[in-house]
Design a protein around this motif. Structure first.
Motif, PDB file in Angstrom:
ATOM      1  N   HIS A 148      -1.170   9.261 -10.554  1.00  0.00           N
ATOM      2  CA  HIS A 148      -2.515   9.666 -10.933  1.00  0.00           C
ATOM      3  C   HIS A 148      -3.300  10.609 -10.097  1.00  0.00           C
ATOM      4  CE1 HIS A 148      -6.618   7.908 -11.693  1.00  0.00           C
ATOM      5  NE2 HIS A 148      -6.738   8.027 -10.276  1.00  0.00           N
ATOM      6  N   ALA A 149      -3.170  10.644  -9.029  1.00  0.00           N
ATOM      7  CA  ALA A 149      -3.982  11.442  -7.934  1.00  0.00           C
ATOM      8  C   ALA A 149      -3.706  12.957  -8.283  1.00  0.00           C
ATOM      9  CB  ALA A 149      -3.592  11.094  -6.540  1.00  0.00           C
ATOM     10  N   SER A 186      -8.141  17.402  -4.431  1.00  0.00           N
ATOM     11  CA  SER A 186      -7.502  17.466  -3.125  1.00  0.00           C
ATOM     12  C   SER A 186      -6.706  16.298  -3.150  1.00  0.00           C
ATOM     13  CB  SER A 186      -8.479  17.394  -2.063  1.00  0.00           C
ATOM     14  OG  SER A 186      -9.451  16.262  -2.439  1.00  0.00           O
ATOM     15  N   HIS A 187      -5.614  15.822  -3.812  1.00  0.00           N
ATOM     16  CA  HIS A 187      -4.746  14.731  -3.980  1.00  0.00           C
ATOM     17  C   HIS A 187      -4.121  14.752  -2.648  1.00  0.00           C
ATOM     18  CE1 HIS A 187      -2.240  17.560  -6.212  1.00  0.00           C
ATOM     19  NE2 HIS A 187      -1.484  17.073  -5.631  1.00  0.00           N
ATOM     20  N   LYS A 188      -3.456  15.755  -2.203  1.00  0.00           N
ATOM     21  CA  LYS A 188      -2.484  15.875  -1.039  1.00  0.00           C
ATOM     22  C   LYS A 188      -3.181  15.518   0.216  1.00  0.00           C
ATOM     23  CE  LYS A 188       0.707  19.368  -2.706  1.00  0.00           C
ATOM     24  NZ  LYS A 188       1.298  20.872  -2.453  1.00  0.00           N
ATOM     25  N   ALA A 189      -4.703  15.953   0.358  1.00  0.00           N
ATOM     26  CA  ALA A 189      -5.365  15.481   1.627  1.00  0.00           C
ATOM     27  C   ALA A 189      -5.857  14.125   1.476  1.00  0.00           C
ATOM     28  CB  ALA A 189      -6.645  16.442   1.679  1.00  0.00           C
ATOM     29  N   PHE A 190      -6.110  13.501   0.257  1.00  0.00           N
ATOM     30  CA  PHE A 190      -6.478  12.441  -0.095  1.00  0.00           C
ATOM     31  C   PHE A 190      -5.368  11.366   0.268  1.00  0.00           C
ATOM     32  CE2 PHE A 190      -7.070   8.334  -2.460  1.00  0.00           C
ATOM     33  CZ  PHE A 190      -8.375   8.218  -2.674  1.00  0.00           C
ATOM     34  N   ILE A 191      -4.184  11.687  -0.016  1.00  0.00           N
ATOM     35  CA  ILE A 191      -2.868  10.688   0.207  1.00  0.00           C
ATOM     36  C   ILE A 191      -2.646  10.822   1.672  1.00  0.00           C
ATOM     37  CG2 ILE A 191      -0.447  10.408  -0.125  1.00  0.00           C
ATOM     38  CD1 ILE A 191      -0.839  10.930  -3.177  1.00  0.00           C
ATOM     39  N   ALA A 192      -2.653  12.030   2.292  1.00  0.00           N
ATOM     40  CA  ALA A 192      -2.423  12.119   3.627  1.00  0.00           C
ATOM     41  C   ALA A 192      -3.326  11.274   4.486  1.00  0.00           C
ATOM     42  CB  ALA A 192      -2.286  13.518   4.029  1.00  0.00           C
ATOM     43  N   SER A 193      -4.403  11.269   4.147  1.00  0.00           N
ATOM     44  CA  SER A 193      -5.653  10.642   5.009  1.00  0.00           C
ATOM     45  C   SER A 193      -5.408   9.182   4.715  1.00  0.00           C
ATOM     46  CB  SER A 193      -7.155  11.018   4.134  1.00  0.00           C
ATOM     47  OG  SER A 193      -8.141  10.556   5.044  1.00  0.00           O
ATOM     48  N   ILE A 194      -4.927   8.634   3.923  1.00  0.00           N
ATOM     49  CA  ILE A 194      -4.684   7.117   3.906  1.00  0.00           C
ATOM     50  C   ILE A 194      -3.640   6.804   4.661  1.00  0.00           C
ATOM     51  CG2 ILE A 194      -4.051   5.132   2.398  1.00  0.00           C
ATOM     52  CD1 ILE A 194      -5.731   6.472   0.063  1.00  0.00           C
ATOM     53  N   LYS A 195      -2.596   7.612   4.515  1.00  0.00           N
ATOM     54  CA  LYS A 195      -1.479   7.360   5.283  1.00  0.00           C
ATOM     55  C   LYS A 195      -1.657   7.518   6.907  1.00  0.00           C
ATOM     56  CE  LYS A 195       2.376   8.486   2.153  1.00  0.00           C
ATOM     57  NZ  LYS A 195       3.597   9.329   1.851  1.00  0.00           N
ATOM     58  N   ARG A 196      -2.307   8.618   7.222  1.00  0.00           N
ATOM     59  CA  ARG A 196      -2.710   8.509   8.513  1.00  0.00           C
ATOM     60  C   ARG A 196      -3.767   7.460   9.154  1.00  0.00           C
ATOM     61  NH1 ARG A 196      -4.343  13.390   8.036  1.00  0.00           N
ATOM     62  NH2 ARG A 196      -6.517  12.876   7.690  1.00  0.00           N
ATOM     63  N   ALA A 197      -4.720   7.206   8.038  1.00  0.00           N
ATOM     64  CA  ALA A 197      -5.595   6.295   8.779  1.00  0.00           C
ATOM     65  C   ALA A 197      -5.249   4.931   8.791  1.00  0.00           C
ATOM     66  CB  ALA A 197      -6.807   6.370   8.089  1.00  0.00           C
ATOM     67  N   PHE A 198      -4.450   4.588   7.853  1.00  0.00           N
ATOM     68  CA  PHE A 198      -4.162   3.323   7.327  1.00  0.00           C
ATOM     69  C   PHE A 198      -2.552   2.908   7.677  1.00  0.00           C
ATOM     70  CE2 PHE A 198      -7.987   4.125   5.031  1.00  0.00           C
ATOM     71  CZ  PHE A 198      -8.969   3.203   5.743  1.00  0.00           C
ATOM     72  N   ALA A 199      -2.099   3.589   8.472  1.00  0.00           N
ATOM     73  CA  ALA A 199      -0.440   3.076   8.708  1.00  0.00           C
ATOM     74  C   ALA A 199      -0.212   1.962   9.102  1.00  0.00           C
ATOM     75  CB  ALA A 199       0.088   4.378   9.835  1.00  0.00           C
ATOM     76  N   LEU A 214       0.809  -1.252   0.027  1.00  0.00           N
ATOM     77  CA  LEU A 214       0.077   0.103   0.096  1.00  0.00           C
ATOM     78  C   LEU A 214       0.925   1.080   0.119  1.00  0.00           C
ATOM     79  CD1 LEU A 214      -2.744   1.146   0.104  1.00  0.00           C
ATOM     80  CD2 LEU A 214      -2.539   1.071   2.706  1.00  0.00           C
ATOM     81  N   GLY A 215       1.951   1.300   0.742  1.00  0.00           N
ATOM     82  CA  GLY A 215       2.733   2.403   1.049  1.00  0.00           C
ATOM     83  C   GLY A 215       3.544   2.722  -0.157  1.00  0.00           C
ATOM     84  N   ALA A 216       4.046   1.747  -0.938  1.00  0.00           N
ATOM     85  CA  ALA A 216       4.913   1.802  -2.105  1.00  0.00           C
ATOM     86  C   ALA A 216       4.006   2.111  -3.204  1.00  0.00           C
ATOM     87  CB  ALA A 216       5.549   0.465  -2.501  1.00  0.00           C
ATOM     88  N   TYR A 217       2.688   1.691  -3.479  1.00  0.00           N
ATOM     89  CA  TYR A 217       1.801   2.331  -4.444  1.00  0.00           C
ATOM     90  C   TYR A 217       1.268   3.635  -4.049  1.00  0.00           C
ATOM     91  CZ  TYR A 217      -1.792   1.697  -8.151  1.00  0.00           C
ATOM     92  OH  TYR A 217      -2.503   1.886  -9.154  1.00  0.00           O
ATOM     93  N   LEU A 218       1.169   3.862  -2.940  1.00  0.00           N
ATOM     94  CA  LEU A 218       0.507   5.451  -2.608  1.00  0.00           C
ATOM     95  C   LEU A 218       1.550   6.450  -3.070  1.00  0.00           C
ATOM     96  CD1 LEU A 218      -1.844   6.555  -1.312  1.00  0.00           C
ATOM     97  CD2 LEU A 218      -0.817   6.451   0.882  1.00  0.00           C
ATOM     98  N   ASP A 219       3.025   6.107  -3.006  1.00  0.00           N
ATOM     99  CA  ASP A 219       3.872   6.992  -3.070  1.00  0.00           C
ATOM    100  C   ASP A 219       4.699   6.997  -4.573  1.00  0.00           C
ATOM    101  OD1 ASP A 219       3.962   8.319  -0.460  1.00  0.00           O
ATOM    102  OD2 ASP A 219       5.225   6.704   0.416  1.00  0.00           O
ATOM    103  N   GLY A 220       4.053   5.846  -5.158  1.00  0.00           N
ATOM    104  CA  GLY A 220       4.468   5.693  -6.505  1.00  0.00           C
ATOM    105  C   GLY A 220       3.504   6.164  -7.813  1.00  0.00           C
ATOM    106  N   ALA A 221       2.934   4.989  -8.385  1.00  0.00           N
ATOM    107  CA  ALA A 221       2.077   5.129  -9.464  1.00  0.00           C
ATOM    108  C   ALA A 221       0.840   5.839  -9.001  1.00  0.00           C
ATOM    109  CB  ALA A 221       1.690   3.725 -10.013  1.00  0.00           C
TER     110      ALA A 221
END
Length: 402
Positions: free
Chosen positions: A91-92, A98-111, A80-87
């Motif tokens: 896309h986002a 609001s891609h920054k908030a989208f990505i930050a939300s996933i990292k925070r909630a699903f750490a 999840l982390g590699a895909y989130l920071d990569g491909a």
């Protein structure tokens, strides 16, 4: 350096020393072919010999080390982390406003599952997530899950993973969950008055501080800093806040506002709005600039900004880089403290703009256009702020008091 000179030696085991001083164990499995055994700082020689024997045994049985490495890389890339920071990040950025908030939300909630392959994320992982988020509103939990499933669906669509296990997973309310009321935070008349007074006091203090600095410089024979004239702004904070109150523009759209967007003769801003353009692009519609009329105060603010900073491309530029301004958090927090205003964000200036329109009796569709909302549902959250709109509707239909 090769391993030799004792009965325990393993033929082909060697240590490679990098220019940086890093030492790594390798074993030669065939002429000209070596496989990594491990970091010499992490393994003893005895451990390295044992691992080397295992590797040689695999090689003797025909093991495909290259295929193993490809498989490991594919697993690593599918976490999840590699895909989130990569491909997915690429896309986002192109498709989610609001891609920054989208990505930050996933990292925070699903750490807790960032290092887990996406196809292996289970409903048990989601149960742990919910236990960790008991203090978070149900709507927020549902939004976080929507973000995660959107990412997983994209990974399936792009064939990074064959499928995922959360297709049927839903966030169900429990008796402990309290439905949250949709609240719009906006400035009361008294708060707006205090905000404006605090902005004025900040400007006066900045001018006084500049004069003290000039006195200090003069006493030492230094070049004098320029005077802040009475009609000039001390910096960008006051004009940015006033423009937000008068236009409802989001902070990002204020940061990216250029003089090419401003037409003071026609008293309007003509600009492609970031969030709206993403919505139109996703719906397959043509992207068009929004035309926003300017109030008298907004025009006066921009005219003064033009006199002071018209040589810059952006209306609000960074005094350090000369490029677009990117942050006003500290200044905004300080002015709220001076004004005694609590629980208020910069984005709530936009809510204040919309609230003023609704309470003044402006029809909801016009408010939608001025707010550059793609969907009128987004504007309806302000409808309850008009205290008389339901009563007026009844009066129009059935007549008022005789």
């Amino acid at each position: 350096m090769r391993d030799k000179g004792s009965k325990q030696s393993v033929k082909g085991l060697l240590v490679r020393v990098q220019p940086s001083g890093t030492k790594t164990f390798y074993v030669e499995i065939a002429r000209g072919k070596r496989e990594r055994v491990g970091d010499a700082s992490q393994l003893t020689l005895a451990q390295a010999r044992n691992k080397a024997r295992e590797t040689l045994g695999k090689a003797a049985s025909g093991h495909d080390f290259q295929a193993e490495r490809r498989q490991k890389k594919a697993v690593a890339d599918s976490t999840l982390g590699a895909y989130l920071d990569g491909a997915f990040k690429a896309h986002a950025e192109a498709n989610i406003a609001s891609h920054k908030a989208f990505i930050a939300s996933i990292k925070r909630a699903f750490a807790h599952v960032l290092d887990k392959p996406m196809a292996e994320i289970t409903e048990l992982d989601m149960a742990k997530w919910r236990r960790n988020r008991t203090s978070v509103k149900l709507e927020t939990q549902r939004r976080e899950l929507t973000y995660l499933k959107a990412l997983l669906n994209h990974a399936v669509a792009t064939k990074v993973i064959p499928s995922h296990q959360l297709t049927q997973y839903r966030v169900k309310a429990t008796l402990a969950d309290k439905p949250s009321e949709a609240k719009v935070r906006y400035l009361s008349d008294d708060e707006e008055l205090r905000l404006r007074e605090a902005l004025g006091a900040r400007e006066r203090e900045a001018r006084a501080a500049r004069m003290r600095k000039r006195t200090w410089e003069a006493a030492r024979g230094y070049e004098l800093s320029p005077v802040i004239a009475a009609e000039d702004y001390a910096d960008h904070l006051k004009p940015m806040i006033l423009l937000a109150l008068n236009t409802g523009l989001r902070r990002g759209d204020l940061f990216s506002l250029t003089w090419d967007h401003v037409d003071l003769e026609k008293r309007q801003i003509r600009k492609i709005i970031g969030k709206t353009s993403h919505s139109r692009r996703k719906a397959g519609k043509q992207i068009e600039p929004a035309v926003l009329p300017l109030s008298r105060e907004a025009c006066a603010v921009l005219e003064q900004c033009r006199r002071q900073w018209g040589d810059y491309t952006t209306v609000f530029h960074s005094p350090i880089t000369g490029g677009p301004l990117t942050d006003v958090k500290k200044g905004f927090a300080a002015i709220l403290e001076d004004a005694g205003i609590e629980n208020f964000r910069f984005h709530d200036l936009r809510h204040t703009f919309a609230s003023r329109l609704v309470m003044a009796g402006v029809d909801i569709n016009t408010v939608r256009e001025l707010m550059t909302h793609a969907d009128i549902k987004m504007t309806l959250v302000y409808a309850h702020l008009s205290p008389d709109h339901k009563a007026k509707a009844l009066d129009m239909a059935f007549g008022g008091e005789g």
